[in-house]
Design a protein around this motif. Structure first.
Motif, short mmCIF file in Angstrom:
data_model
loop_
_atom_site.label_atom_id
_atom_site.label_comp_id
_atom_site.label_asym_id
_atom_site.label_seq_id
_atom_site.Cartn_x
_atom_site.Cartn_y
_atom_site.Cartn_z
N LYS A 206 101.03 85.96 95.84
CA LYS A 206 101.76 86.81 95.16
C LYS A 206 100.93 87.89 94.79
CE LYS A 206 104.92 83.28 93.77
NZ LYS A 206 105.12 82.27 92.81
N ILE A 207 99.72 87.92 94.58
CA ILE A 207 98.91 89.01 93.87
C ILE A 207 97.52 88.97 94.59
CG2 ILE A 207 98.09 87.42 91.94
CD1 ILE A 207 97.98 90.02 90.34
N GLU A 208 97.16 90.09 94.71
CA GLU A 208 95.62 90.21 95.50
C GLU A 208 94.70 90.01 94.38
OE1 GLU A 208 94.64 90.50 98.49
OE2 GLU A 208 96.33 91.29 99.78
N SER B 75 99.00 82.41 91.06
CA SER B 75 99.48 83.55 92.01
C SER B 75 98.79 84.03 93.08
CB SER B 75 100.03 84.66 91.20
OG SER B 75 100.69 84.14 90.00
N TYR B 76 97.62 84.03 93.11
CA TYR B 76 96.51 84.30 94.10
C TYR B 76 96.67 83.41 95.15
CZ TYR B 76 92.42 84.89 96.84
OH TYR B 76 91.52 85.08 98.01
N LYS C 155 96.64 80.22 102.60
CA LYS C 155 96.86 79.48 101.47
C LYS C 155 95.60 78.35 101.23
CE LYS C 155 100.16 77.57 98.22
NZ LYS C 155 101.38 76.91 97.94
N ASP D 49 99.17 81.51 95.70
CA ASP D 49 100.39 81.51 96.60
C ASP D 49 100.68 82.96 97.09
OD1 ASP D 49 101.05 78.89 95.37
OD2 ASP D 49 102.12 79.83 93.78
#
Length: 64
Positions: free
Chosen positions: A47-49, A42-43, A11, A45
């Motif tokens: 959650k998304i690539e 979101s990246y 992170k 965290d």
């Protein structure tokens, strides 16, 4: 590009990648919208690539 994948980064690393990209963006591009900042978070965290995030942003602007 695989070093930017969620599985290959922490992170903290993703946070640094985003901070570096935002610094470059501030040199002359339009400020990011809240929606785009949320997608970047979101990246960070995990959650998304990044490749999926990029597609979402590109598709959002193609629709306009």
């Amino acid at each position: 590009m695989s070093k930017y994948n969620i599985a290959n980064s922490t992170k903290e690393q993703r946070e640094k990648y985003v901070v570096d990209a935002l610094a470059i963006n501030s040199l002359g591009a339009e400020p990011l919208t809240k929606e785009n900042r949320d997608l970047l978070q979101s990246y960070v965290d995990g959650k998304i690539e990044l490749k999926d995030l990029r597609k979402k942003i590109i598709n959002k602007y193609k629709k306009h």
